[in-house]
Design a protein around this motif. Structure first.
Motif, mmCIF file in Angstrom:
data_model
loop_
_atom_site.group_PDB
_atom_site.id
_atom_site.type_symbol
_atom_site.label_atom_id
_atom_site.label_comp_id
_atom_site.label_asym_id
_atom_site.label_seq_id
_atom_site.Cartn_x
_atom_site.Cartn_y
_atom_site.Cartn_z
ATOM 1 N N LEU A 153 4.402 -20.751 33.503
ATOM 2 C CA LEU A 153 5.360 -21.438 32.654
ATOM 3 C C LEU A 153 4.903 -22.851 31.791
ATOM 4 C CD1 LEU A 153 7.872 -21.949 35.717
ATOM 5 C CD2 LEU A 153 7.868 -20.371 33.714
ATOM 6 N N THR A 154 5.483 -23.145 30.455
ATOM 7 C CA THR A 154 5.144 -24.132 29.885
ATOM 8 C C THR A 154 6.325 -25.003 29.983
ATOM 9 O OG1 THR A 154 3.931 -23.056 28.080
ATOM 10 C CG2 THR A 154 4.658 -25.370 27.586
ATOM 11 N N ILE A 155 6.337 -26.371 30.569
ATOM 12 C CA ILE A 155 7.443 -27.246 30.877
ATOM 13 C C ILE A 155 7.462 -28.295 29.280
ATOM 14 C CG2 ILE A 155 8.174 -29.139 31.988
ATOM 15 C CD1 ILE A 155 6.820 -28.170 34.443
ATOM 16 N N PHE A 156 8.666 -27.981 28.820
ATOM 17 C CA PHE A 156 8.673 -28.745 27.479
ATOM 18 C C PHE A 156 9.754 -30.052 27.833
ATOM 19 C CE2 PHE A 156 7.959 -24.607 25.943
ATOM 20 C CZ PHE A 156 7.033 -24.941 24.997
ATOM 21 N N ASN A 157 9.795 -30.924 27.299
ATOM 22 C CA ASN A 157 10.689 -32.075 27.486
ATOM 23 C C ASN A 157 11.682 -31.799 26.533
ATOM 24 O OD1 ASN A 157 11.982 -34.659 27.491
ATOM 25 N ND2 ASN A 157 10.207 -35.826 27.304
ATOM 26 N N PHE A 158 12.776 -31.081 26.825
ATOM 27 C CA PHE A 158 13.780 -30.696 26.140
ATOM 28 C C PHE A 158 14.640 -31.792 25.572
ATOM 29 C CE2 PHE A 158 14.849 -29.475 30.497
ATOM 30 C CZ PHE A 158 16.012 -30.403 30.630
ATOM 31 N N ARG A 159 14.681 -32.852 26.337
ATOM 32 C CA ARG A 159 15.511 -34.191 25.980
ATOM 33 C C ARG A 159 15.062 -34.731 24.650
ATOM 34 N NH1 ARG A 159 17.663 -38.191 29.606
ATOM 35 N NH2 ARG A 159 19.456 -37.642 28.422
ATOM 36 N N ARG A 160 13.649 -34.612 24.483
ATOM 37 C CA ARG A 160 12.818 -35.263 23.028
ATOM 38 C C ARG A 160 13.352 -34.344 22.132
ATOM 39 N NH1 ARG A 160 8.144 -38.205 21.754
ATOM 40 N NH2 ARG A 160 9.839 -38.744 20.338
ATOM 41 N N LEU A 161 13.960 -33.213 22.174
ATOM 42 C CA LEU A 161 14.309 -32.219 21.252
ATOM 43 C C LEU A 161 15.749 -32.234 20.901
ATOM 44 C CD1 LEU A 161 12.051 -29.416 22.154
ATOM 45 C CD2 LEU A 161 11.663 -31.287 20.122
ATOM 46 N N GLY A 162 16.539 -33.247 21.815
ATOM 47 C CA GLY A 162 18.029 -33.574 21.423
ATOM 48 C C GLY A 162 19.044 -32.607 22.358
ATOM 49 N N TYR A 163 18.089 -32.001 23.513
ATOM 50 C CA TYR A 163 19.077 -31.091 24.512
ATOM 51 C C TYR A 163 19.404 -32.042 25.919
ATOM 52 C CZ TYR A 163 18.130 -27.037 21.457
ATOM 53 O OH TYR A 163 18.189 -26.209 20.339
ATOM 54 N N ASP A 164 20.565 -31.488 25.995
ATOM 55 C CA ASP A 164 20.845 -32.108 27.775
ATOM 56 C C ASP A 164 21.159 -30.696 28.562
ATOM 57 O OD1 ASP A 164 20.813 -34.989 27.478
ATOM 58 O OD2 ASP A 164 22.848 -34.964 26.643
ATOM 59 N N ALA A 165 20.946 -30.996 29.771
ATOM 60 C CA ALA A 165 20.850 -29.693 30.700
ATOM 61 C C ALA A 165 22.347 -29.827 31.518
ATOM 62 C CB ALA A 165 19.859 -29.739 31.821
ATOM 63 N N TYR A 166 23.052 -28.759 31.610
ATOM 64 C CA TYR A 166 24.153 -28.656 32.090
ATOM 65 C C TYR A 166 24.087 -27.805 33.435
ATOM 66 C CZ TYR A 166 26.375 -31.297 28.205
ATOM 67 O OH TYR A 166 26.633 -32.309 27.113
ATOM 68 N N TYR A 167 24.156 -28.217 34.504
ATOM 69 C CA TYR A 167 24.031 -27.612 35.937
ATOM 70 C C TYR A 167 25.532 -27.079 36.203
ATOM 71 C CZ TYR A 167 19.333 -29.575 36.205
ATOM 72 O OH TYR A 167 18.008 -29.805 36.005
ATOM 73 N N VAL A 168 25.620 -25.794 36.328
ATOM 74 C CA VAL A 168 26.926 -25.111 36.606
ATOM 75 C C VAL A 168 26.497 -24.412 37.772
ATOM 76 C CG1 VAL A 168 28.588 -23.318 35.795
ATOM 77 C CG2 VAL A 168 27.309 -24.904 34.055
#
Length: 338
Positions: free
Chosen positions: A64-79
């Motif tokens: 896996l590559t762990i990306f800092n998706f928040r630096r790209l403008g995304y938030d994580a929604y845990y459903v």
């Protein structure tokens, strides 16, 4: 006796060199086998043989590559979904549908009150709402309850809960944080796509695939790492294969004692059984990913945490993970040409 027996069983499956290999690959899965061999004082062929055996046993899953998706403008929604009336075949269809979505990055099958957890990466609440409805509507008749929390800053722990794991190898935990937004260019995206699909791709492989000069590829990887867009190259460790259980724990805080929040996170950050935790907004304040030997071990961990931080922890809820079906750190739609 059970705990001692479990430790002895795991020790018999993996020797010191296996555990050191796992620790090195957890820190940097792209580490050349020659460098791993030097660390272990064995041959490069011996390292390759051991890694292949660990893959065959299912200990090492996908890289896996762990990306800092928040630096790209995304938030994580845990459903979380609670299902009723769905047959095994229908549940498989539901999981397949969720897993195939370009916006979903994590998909877990659960034991307990909830049956499914999945994560949507979205740039806004409106985008999340639209994606959630689109994904769930075809099987909504089976959903009797659902909830979600929004993930904020997160910290990825270490896979060093196996007996005698070499603590000295580990570096500070990589963190997903929202700092300033990072604007990626076309070359960044091309390199990220290759590392998203195969974290072990060499600079030369990426160069051939993207038609970028190898020095340009190396420069972009270095830049993405320095900007904390790329955080870490690691692998999935299947806890069941090493006879561990996988649990998620949600914590709700007493906000009159928020001064204890950072000490709690520091405690979690070095705990060998905590592989991930994230701030969340909603009913809960923190979500923790735990790998434990059994239910008694889980109880001891939660009890120890409450003893230290009881003033902060108002309540908690834990759910057991049956299996993981998807794990990535960027939405696939990021790489779709518009």
């Amino acid at each position: 006796i059970m705990a001692y027996s479990l430790v002895e069983t795991i020790r018999s499956q993996f020797d010191v060199r296996d555990r050191k290999i796992l620790a090195l690959l957890d820190q940097n899965a792209r580490m050349p086998h020659s460098q791993v061999a030097k660390e272990l004082d064995i041959s490069k062929q011996g390292v390759s043989y051991r890694i292949n055996k660990l893959k065959e046993k299912g200990v090492i899953g996908r890289f896996l590559t762990i990306f800092n998706f928040r630096r790209l403008g995304y938030d994580a929604y845990y459903v979380q979904l609670e299902l009723q009336g769905a047959s095994k075949k229908e549940i498989k269809k539901i999981l397949d549908r969720i897993g195939k979505q370009a916006s979903t990055v994590w998909l877990l099958e659960l034991y307990g009150k909830s049956d499914v957890l999945f994560v949507i990466l979205a740039r806004s609440a409106a985008e999340f709402n639209s994606e959630f409805k689109r994904i769930v509507s075809p099987f909504h008749k089976f959903v009797i309850d659902h909830s979600h929390v929004v993930g904020l800053d997160a910290s990825y722990g270490r896979k060093n809960y196996l007996p005698d794991s070499p603590e000295s190898i580990y570096h500070p935990n990589p963190e997903i944080k929202e700092t300033n937004s990072y604007k990626v260019d076309s070359a960044d995206l091309a390199v990220m796509k290759e590392l998203f699909e195969n974290p072990l791709s060499s600079v030369l492989d990426i160069s051939r695939s993207t038609k970028l000069h190898h020095e340009t590829v190396a420069k972009h990887i270095a830049q993405l790492l320095s900007e904390n867009v790329l955080l870490k190259f690691t692998f999935e460790l299947n806890p069941a294969v090493v006879q561990y259980e996988w649990h998620l724990s949600y914590l709700q805080f007493d906000l009159t004692h928020v001064e204890l929040e950072e000490p709690l996170k520091k405690w979690l950050g070095v705990h060998p059984n905590v592989t991930f935790f994230t701030d969340v907004v909603g009913k809960w304040n923190l979500l923790i990913d735990l790998h434990v030997s059994d239910v008694e071990h889980l109880y001891q961990l939660i009890h120890g945490m409450k003893e230290k931080f009881g003033q902060l922890i108002r309540r908690y809820e834990t759910v057991r993970v049956n299996r993981g079906h998807k794990c990535s750190f960027l939405p696939e739609k990021l790489f779709v040409k518009k």
